[in-house]
Enzyme design. Structure first.
Site, PDB file in Angstrom:
ATOM      1  N   ILE B 126      -2.321  25.262  34.138  1.00  0.00           N
ATOM      2  CA  ILE B 126      -1.998  26.202  35.208  1.00  0.00           C
ATOM      3  C   ILE B 126      -0.547  26.659  35.086  1.00  0.00           C
ATOM      4  CG2 ILE B 126      -1.316  24.479  36.930  1.00  0.00           C
ATOM      5  CD1 ILE B 126      -3.163  26.185  38.858  1.00  0.00           C
ATOM      6  N   LYS B 127       0.273  25.771  34.568  1.00  0.00           N
ATOM      7  CA  LYS B 127       1.694  26.066  34.375  1.00  0.00           C
ATOM      8  C   LYS B 127       1.911  27.305  33.507  1.00  0.00           C
ATOM      9  CE  LYS B 127       5.973  25.410  34.551  1.00  0.00           C
ATOM     10  NZ  LYS B 127       6.577  25.721  35.820  1.00  0.00           N
TER      11      LYS B 127
END
Lengths: 518, 255
Positions: B126-127
């Site tokens: 997700i980063k």
């Protein structure tokens, strides 16, 4: 170093106390278990080395056979030395070979045999510890003769995959000014549940850690130390499934520093948490005895997460690493606690943030050497920009008194370092240390300024995280993904099948000696 | 008319370039002459050795500036152009919803002994990467990130078990061409395990792949250095919603 950050003593004490309460239950768990690698390390201390034609080490054969016959709950020492005597053998290698061939059944000693087996085991295993002690004396003697280099120690990496190529590269690096040579291991060695044997010539992005490779490199560095009149230290990696054994080999072959992180294997290699904590404790006891400086792996938190958001996880990990290290007998001078220059250079004030974080580590651990690691995540292949970034990295190192400076390469993420890359990188380090090494004297960030405030904020976040960990347990925190976003439950992960609960009659002569019981 | 250019220093057509290299020679006049000879053989004429430095007794480092004669014929340059539209996360999600009518399943891994998850994590976590969120952020994608050092059989098994639409493999370590061997072995395993047309889309990525080698490696797409999650997501959605004739072609949803 004078205190520039005005850290509140009580806050610092509280942070350490929280690390201790988080770590202590894990130490209890570690004491209740042994692992196949701990038991194999015990056999290595007794001098068992070598492997069969397929490369399976005799220590693996012996531990596996003992486990199959009588289990490991009482440790490997009693059944091995009992069976040795029962069979009328004196050579443990011969016992291992016969055991591997399936011609020996292990049994547990009883009555007077128990005492005899324990005495013989203690004598044999004590021999290995004596050799480690002698190596430590020898190192001290050489350092006394040649003197220690001034801080920071210049740490250079060699990584060819072939020990015969590593040696000339390491010698060249030492001549160019390296105080510490690190031989990077082959990718994937941390997941091998055995230590390869002999001199090796093919590794991927590094060279296998083997006893013979250790010996060859240490001998070469002894030669070059003599030539240069400067003791050049040798570093390798203990982390992984074979921490206890590799730590033992490092002690037996007089390595000087070892990468040894308390949670790296769990978080970044998916090794079972219990396995890691048991192996880590034994390996650190060996390092403590051997006078080896450990290097911890906090750089990994910053490369897998955002270096600003994750800054406090580095502090938490350093505090936990310190607790586990001291519990295992290591002293402050042996704690090369890690941290790294990994904030995106696109972020405004990135250099000030780096300074704040590095200074926090320096002042929290004033007597530890600290290992300062260069940018990797934001090295883009633009070697010119990378060279500048490495210069700023070196400047932070100089300004905050880091003890061990891993030299950054402008070709990071492009190639394994060329001869010229290393030469340019060392020029960079020398320029900065020469031009600004004394700047520390003039560097007094204002108490209400950005750097001091940022350091305080990171420490407070670290304390909040430690409190959260203490609300549950460290193992639960690791299981929920508190560190590095990875979820690692205590009942999963690699190497779990090598963990054994100790029985009431467990005997480990090495641990007895290391813990000062005999 | 073909377009022809030359390297640009500070004037059009000056052909100026810089190179640096090391010769295994002690630093003396002969070594500098040797550096000039190499430069000439490389087509740098005239060449200037602007910097020469001894590195120990038997190596010298050089920086050379000069003009190359070579002409660059721009219209003969071959590259893989992006052949799919670059979409936003919202557009990607909407397309999956309307065309696939179920989440798109992506399985990612570093295979072989490669432990460098930085590439796969940049695309999947997700980063994300370069300010873009990774595929885990896409509500219509289901991401299974197997992490580092995944064996090929367990990757095939995971792809089968999760009914993967796509398999993403990252390879960073290139020593002894490990990345190429690993990928060939992987695609062979997938060809064996899945019938034609049912095989998941196979994407490999890494800094040292040649993007034109797809056929040779048996993969659907190669992504090189600097690829962002949005590019991968856009490719996946365009590829999986307009797939080569499959046994049961997906009908377009009525809106």
């Amino acid at each position: 170093m004078s205190e520039l950050l005005h850290l509140n003593k009580r806050t610092v004490t509280r942070a350490r106390a929280l690390a201790r309460t988080a770590g202590a239950p894990v130490v209890d768990i570690a004491k209740q278990h042994t692992t196949v690698s701990v038991e194999r390390a015990v056999l290595r201390l007794a001098g068992l080395s070598g492997a069969d034609v397929e490369g399976t080490p005799w220590v693996n054969h012996l531990v596996d056979r003992v486990r199959a016959d009588v289990g490991l709950e009482q440790g490997v020492a009693l059944p091995v030395w009992h069976t040795l005597r029962r069979e009328g053998l004196t050579d443990i290698t011969e016992l291992a070979q016969r055991a591997a061939a399936g011609s020996i059944a292990f049994t547990l000693p009883e009555g007077r045999d128990h005492e005899r087996a324990a005495t013989n085991a203690r004598r044999a295993i004590g021999g290995g510890i004596t050799r480690i002690d002698r190596n430590r004396v020898q190192r001290d003697k050489l350092i006394k003769r040649y003197g220690n280099p001034p801080a920071p120690w210049i740490y250079l990496i060699v990584a060819t995959g072939d020990i015969d190529e590593d040696v000339p590269q390491a010698i060249a690096a030492a001549r160019e000014g390296a105080d510490v040579i690190a031989v990077i291991r082959s990718t994937g060695q941390s997941l091998l549940d055995f230590v390869p044997e002999g001199a090796t010539h093919e590794g991927f992005a590094g060279t296998y850690a083997t006893q013979e490779n250790f010996r060859i490199m240490r001998a070469a560095l002894d030669e070059v130390s003599k030539e240069l009149g400067r003791y050049v230290r040798l570093t390798n990696y203990a982390s992984g499934l074979c921490m206890p054994e590799i730590a033992t080999l490092a002690g037996l072959e007089r390595l000087d520093m070892m990468l040894n992180d308390s949670m790296y294997g769990i978080l970044f290699r998916d090794i079972n948490p219990i396995r890691t904590f048991v192996d880590q404790r034994f390996s650190r006891q060996i390092h403590a005895r051997a006078g080896i400086i450990i290097n911890t792996g906090e750089d990994n938190y910053l490369t897998t997460a955002d270096a600003i958001e994750a800054a406090h996880t580095v502090t938490v990990s350093q505090l936990l690493n310190e607790y586990f290290a001291k519990e295992a007998g290591l002293e402050d001078w042996q704690l090369g606690l890690g941290h790294a220059f990994e904030i995106s250079p696109e972020i405004p004030d990135s250099f000030r943030l780096e300074l704040a974080h590095a200074l926090l580590a320096r002042e929290l651990f004033p007597d530890a050497p600290l290992k300062w690691m260069p940018p990797t995540k934001h090295m883009t292949g633009d070697i010119f920009r990378g060279y500048l970034l490495d210069g700023f990295f070196n400047l932070v190192g100089a300004l905050t008194g880091q003890g061990i400076l891993l030299v950054g390469m402008m070709t990071e993420a492009v190639v394994t370092p060329w001869l010229s890359d290393r030469d340019l990188a060392l020029q960079n380090v020398r320029y900065v240390l020469n031009a600004a090494g004394g700047l520390r004297e003039d560097f007094h960030p204002p108490r209400d300024g950005f750097i001091v405030q940022r350091a305080h904020a990171v420490l407070n976040e670290a304390i909040t995280l430690l409190e959260r960990i203490n609300d549950e347990t460290l193992l639960d925190a690791i299981a929920d993904g508190t560190f590095g976003l990875m979820k690692r439950p205590a009942d999963a992960g690699r190497g779990l099948d090598g963990v054994v609960i100790k029985g009431a009659d467990y005997l480990n002569p090495a641990t007895e000696i290391l813990e000062g019981q005999s | 008319m073909s377009q022809i250019v030359r390297p640009y220093g500070d004037a059009t057509g000056d052909g100026m370039i810089q190179v640096s290299f090391t010769l295994p020679l002690p630093h003396d006049k002969r070594a500098e002459g040797a550096a000039l000879q190499l430069a000439h053989k490389m087509g740098i004429e005239p060449a200037m050795v602007v910097h020469a430095k001894a590195m120990g007794p038997s190596f010298t480092f050089f920086v050379v500036y000069g003009s190359v004669h070579h002409l660059v014929e721009v219209d003969k340059v071959q590259v893989i152009e992006r052949d799919f539209p670059l979409l936003s996360a919202k557009e990607v999600n909407a397309l999956i919803k309307s065309r696939l009518r179920r989440p798109l399943v992506v399985v990612g891994a570093c295979i072989g002994t490669d432990a460098h998850t930085v590439g796969i994590d940049a695309i999947l976590n997700i980063k994300g990467f370069a300010g873009e969120k990774g595929l885990e952020y896409y509500s219509q994608m289901q991401v299974v990130n197997l992490g580092a050092q995944v064996s090929i059989p367990s990757l095939v098994e995971a792809a089968r078990a999760s009914k993967a639409d796509a398999v993403l493999v990252s390879q960073v370590v290139t020593q002894r061409d490990a990345h190429l061997h690993n990928v060939r072995e992987m695609t062979a395993a997938f060809r064996e395990a899945f019938p034609d047309g049912r095989r998941p889309i196979i994407i490999v990525g890494g800094p040292r792949f040649d993007e034109t080698m797809t056929a040779e490696l048996g993969v659907d797409r190669i992504f090189g250095k600097g690829t962002t999650p949005a590019e991968v997501a856009s490719y996946l959605v365009s590829r999986s919603t307009t797939r080569t004739p499959a046994p049961a072609p997906t009908r377009k949803a009525t809106r």
